[in-house]
Write a protein that holds these residues in place. Sequence first.
Motif, mmCIF file in Angstrom:
data_model
loop_
_atom_site.group_PDB
_atom_site.id
_atom_site.type_symbol
_atom_site.label_atom_id
_atom_site.label_comp_id
_atom_site.label_asym_id
_atom_site.label_seq_id
_atom_site.Cartn_x
_atom_site.Cartn_y
_atom_site.Cartn_z
ATOM 1 N N GLN A 233 0.865 -1.174 -0.111
ATOM 2 C CA GLN A 233 -0.012 -0.206 0.175
ATOM 3 C C GLN A 233 0.812 1.271 -0.093
ATOM 4 O O GLN A 233 0.471 1.927 -0.488
ATOM 5 C CB GLN A 233 -1.100 -0.040 0.646
ATOM 6 N N LEU B 238 2.215 1.793 -3.472
ATOM 7 C CA LEU B 238 1.114 2.323 -4.419
ATOM 8 C C LEU B 238 1.122 3.631 -4.275
ATOM 9 O O LEU B 238 1.319 4.595 -4.922
ATOM 10 C CB LEU B 238 -0.220 1.504 -4.137
ATOM 11 N N GLN C 36 1.549 6.277 -6.897
ATOM 12 C CA GLN C 36 0.413 7.108 -7.813
ATOM 13 C C GLN C 36 1.124 8.709 -7.288
ATOM 14 O O GLN C 36 1.191 9.666 -8.051
ATOM 15 C CB GLN C 36 -0.695 7.620 -6.706
ATOM 16 N N PHE D 295 -0.045 -6.291 -4.833
ATOM 17 C CA PHE D 295 0.348 -5.390 -4.966
ATOM 18 C C PHE D 295 0.418 -5.425 -6.441
ATOM 19 O O PHE D 295 0.444 -4.425 -6.923
ATOM 20 C CB PHE D 295 2.110 -4.980 -4.366
ATOM 21 N N TYR E 144 -1.115 -2.551 -9.202
ATOM 22 C CA TYR E 144 -0.213 -1.339 -10.104
ATOM 23 C C TYR E 144 -0.266 -1.918 -11.020
ATOM 24 O O TYR E 144 -0.297 -0.597 -11.996
ATOM 25 C CB TYR E 144 1.222 -2.476 -9.669
ATOM 26 N N LEU F 109 -2.990 0.941 -12.566
ATOM 27 C CA LEU F 109 -2.728 2.580 -12.488
ATOM 28 C C LEU F 109 -2.868 2.747 -13.281
ATOM 29 O O LEU F 109 -2.590 1.799 -14.541
ATOM 30 C CB LEU F 109 -1.137 2.504 -11.728
#
Length: 136
Positions: free
Chosen positions: A41, A44, A48, A75, A79, A82
């Motif tokens: 987390q 990420l 971002q 993850f 990912y 994204l």
Amino acid sequence: MKKKIPCVLLIDDNEADNFYHKIVIERSEFAEEVVSVTGGQEALEYLQLSLKGEKTSPDLIFLDINMPRMDGWEFLQAYAALEKPDNERIIVVMLSTSKNPDYVKKANEINEVSEFTSKPLTAEYLEELREKYFSK
């Protein structure tokens, strides 16, 4: 002197592993910047911010598999979702303390994963990565 890659992101819940890998990367003069986080987390959130230009975007991610809360596999799912620029290619290397054939097989089936290797990182392996992905 070999060209350093701009940024490496270490994702591992074991702070001792992150510390050791950071030392190996720095002594190998492999990267300008080494960022370490202790979970998926947190990684990420970092990514971002890098997409917004607020943090350095990593060129290479070393990702541990077995972590609490969000493991390496979870993850990778997040990912993959994204929204990344089409021209952005981050090399993702999965790290594990075991060479479990199921892990290797699973990693090979995930587009985002470039390599799978066992811990600990070595200067020789970093050199292989530099030649394979960053020598152009």
